[in-house]
Each structure stands twice: as structure tokens, then as C-alpha cells.
Scaffold this motif. Structure first.
Motif, PDB file in Angstrom:
ATOM      1  N   UNK A   1       0.876  -1.106   0.022  1.00  0.00           N
ATOM      2  CA  UNK A   1       0.085   0.018   0.013  1.00  0.00           C
ATOM      3  C   UNK A   1       0.891   1.323   0.066  1.00  0.00           C
ATOM      4  N   UNK A   2       2.078   1.056  -0.183  1.00  0.00           N
ATOM      5  CA  UNK A   2       2.986   2.317  -0.341  1.00  0.00           C
ATOM      6  C   UNK A   2       3.381   2.594  -1.733  1.00  0.00           C
ATOM      7  N   UNK A   3       3.735   4.010  -1.809  1.00  0.00           N
ATOM      8  CA  UNK A   3       4.412   4.495  -3.015  1.00  0.00           C
ATOM      9  C   UNK A   3       5.825   4.095  -3.044  1.00  0.00           C
ATOM     10  N   UNK A   4       6.359   3.275  -3.294  1.00  0.00           N
ATOM     11  CA  UNK A   4       7.767   2.845  -3.290  1.00  0.00           C
ATOM     12  C   UNK A   4       8.591   3.461  -4.464  1.00  0.00           C
ATOM     13  N   UNK A   5       9.568   4.247  -4.349  1.00  0.00           N
ATOM     14  CA  UNK A   5      10.272   4.553  -5.815  1.00  0.00           C
ATOM     15  C   UNK A   5      10.684   3.225  -6.466  1.00  0.00           C
ATOM     16  N   UNK A   6      10.680   3.526  -7.758  1.00  0.00           N
ATOM     17  CA  UNK A   6      11.157   2.200  -8.481  1.00  0.00           C
ATOM     18  C   UNK A   6      12.424   1.452  -8.287  1.00  0.00           C
ATOM     19  N   UNK A   7      13.438   2.186  -7.917  1.00  0.00           N
ATOM     20  CA  UNK A   7      14.832   1.704  -7.651  1.00  0.00           C
ATOM     21  C   UNK A   7      14.694   0.928  -6.367  1.00  0.00           C
ATOM     22  N   UNK A   8      13.749   1.045  -5.342  1.00  0.00           N
ATOM     23  CA  UNK A   8      13.919   0.580  -4.109  1.00  0.00           C
ATOM     24  C   UNK A   8      12.740  -0.691  -3.930  1.00  0.00           C
ATOM     25  N   UNK A   9      11.821  -0.901  -5.058  1.00  0.00           N
ATOM     26  CA  UNK A   9      10.954  -2.113  -4.947  1.00  0.00           C
ATOM     27  C   UNK A   9      11.444  -3.478  -5.008  1.00  0.00           C
ATOM     28  N   UNK A  10      10.626  -4.196  -4.234  1.00  0.00           N
ATOM     29  CA  UNK A  10      11.156  -5.608  -4.120  1.00  0.00           C
ATOM     30  C   UNK A  10      12.083  -5.859  -2.978  1.00  0.00           C
ATOM     31  N   UNK A  11      13.115  -6.377  -3.304  1.00  0.00           N
ATOM     32  CA  UNK A  11      14.143  -6.941  -2.120  1.00  0.00           C
ATOM     33  C   UNK A  11      14.889  -5.661  -1.495  1.00  0.00           C
ATOM     34  N   UNK A  12      15.182  -4.449  -2.169  1.00  0.00           N
ATOM     35  CA  UNK A  12      15.882  -3.294  -1.363  1.00  0.00           C
ATOM     36  C   UNK A  12      15.086  -2.851  -0.417  1.00  0.00           C
ATOM     37  N   UNK A  13      13.809  -2.694  -0.621  1.00  0.00           N
ATOM     38  CA  UNK A  13      12.993  -1.964   0.436  1.00  0.00           C
ATOM     39  C   UNK A  13      12.616  -2.901   1.557  1.00  0.00           C
ATOM     40  N   UNK A  14      12.700  -4.261   1.112  1.00  0.00           N
ATOM     41  CA  UNK A  14      12.436  -5.162   2.447  1.00  0.00           C
ATOM     42  C   UNK A  14      13.545  -5.312   3.167  1.00  0.00           C
TER      43      UNK A  14
END
Length: 204
Positions: free
Chosen positions: A170-183
Motif C-alpha cells: 500500500x506504499x508508493x515506493x520508488x522504482x529503484x527500491x521496489x522488491x528486495x531493497x525496500x524489504x
């Protein structure tokens, strides 16, 4: 006297649960678990298996310590082989009995399920419980309490990761951080918070 024993067992279980959360979040290792297909029901099922394996590991470590102390004195670096041999023997006997029982009932056991159980049994958590019970000074009941606490900690850590996944959707995560990086960033912050709660100090 009884209250003091119950209190000590609860403290052991809680300490194991907290330490398991710290190790789980920091190591970020789940073996065969697929995060995308994870549900609360699956988490409860997997944590039940993990808890049973931890209890088996606790019994094996305690039994190995008794055998070594009474009949076969061994140096510390050779003791884990005895613990592991007892654990592997018990695991193979139990799994063999389950497979034979399912075969007599006409039920099939998939190789994927057997592989999953084996991966959990010889994963980082049961092996840690095995070593703690083997090298510890507590009795069988204390070892079992620690194993139960480790299983509870595993469940809490799984629910934590599931909650993270749900919130990130439900968050608007920058494309570069989506997936494993933000986790990894999220888990790193949670790990720091948990280490702060237990008063952990980094080595200088």
C-alpha cells in the motif's frame, strides 16, 4: 518452589523467542519459504513443524550431553557430531514411521513435502537449539522450554515479515527500491529496534 520453576521456564522460552526474532530478522533466511505465497495459515503450519523439530533437537542435544558426560568423555569440538548423530537418527526414524503409516493408509507423500521437512529439520534454528541444549547446563524441561520459545519466535518473525509485505503493498515506493531493497531496509530498521530493546551493544 513450583512458581519459581514455572517462572524460570517462561523466562527461558521468552528469551529464546526474542533471540530467534533477532537472528531471523538479521539473517533474513527462510529456506524453502516463498514470500509471495505466504499466508497466516501457512505460517501457523510451518511454525508447528519448526517447533516440533526444535523439540526433537532439544531432546537430542540433552540426550547427547548425558551420553557424553556419563560414558564417552569427548572434547568440545567433537561433541556436536554426537548431538547431530542422535538428532539425525531420531529424525529418520520418525519420518520413516510417518511414511510407512501414510503408505499403509494409501496416502502419498510428495517429494517436495519431504524435502521441505528435511530442510527445516537441518536448518539454522533446530541446529541452534541442538547446540544450545547440548552445551548448556539445564535439564530436559528447560531445554524443551527453550525449544518451544524458539518455535514461538519463529512464528512471530514470520508474522512480522508477512506484515511488512502487506504494508509495502500500500506504499508508493520508488522504482529503484521496489522488491528486495525496500524489504532489506525495513528488516534492517526492525532489527536495530529489536537489538535496542534487549540492550545489545555493538563490538568496538
Amino acid at each position: 518452589m513450583i512458581w519459581e520453576t514455572v517462572r524460570d521456564l517462561l523466562i527461558t522460552a521468552m528469551a529464546a523467542a526474542i533471540s530467534e526474532n533477532l537472528v531471523f530478522v538479521r539473517a533474513f533466511s527462510l529456506g524453502e519459504l516463498d514470500y509471495e505465497e505466504y499466508t497466516i495459515r501457512r505460517g501457523l503450519r510451518d511454525s508447528r513443524i519448526v517447533t516440533l523439530m526444535c523439540l526433537l533437537a532439544a531432546v537430542s542435544g540433552w540426550a547427547g550431553r548425558q551420553v557424553i558426560d556419563r560414558w564417552f568423555p569427548l572434547p568440545p569440538h567433537l561433541r556436536p557430531s554426537v548431538f547431530l548423530a542422535i538428532f539425525a537418527t531420531l529424525f529418520l526414524c520418525i519420518m520413516g514411521g510417518i511414511l510407512l503409516a501414510r503408505k499403509k493408509r494409501g496416502k502419498e507423500t510428495s517429494k517436495k513435502r519431504y524435502k521441505f521437512h528435511t530442510a527445516i529439520a537441518f536448518g539454522f534454528l533446530p541446529m541452534g537449539v541442538l547446540l544450545v541444549a547440548g552445551f548448556g547446563n539445564g535439564g530436559l524441561v528447560t531445554s524443551l522450554a527453550g525449544a518451544a520459545g524458539s518455535g514461538a519466535g519463529y512464528l512471530l518473525a514470520m508474522l512480522l515479515c508477512w506484515t511488512i509485505r502487506e504494508r509495502l503493498d500500500f506504499c508508493d515506493i520508488p522504482k529503484a527500491f521496489r522488491g528486495a531493497p525496500i524489504l532489506f531496509i525495513y528488516l534492517g530498521l526492525i532489527s536495530l529496534a529489536l537489538f535496542g530493546l534487549v540492550g545489545h551493544q555493538l563490538a568496538l
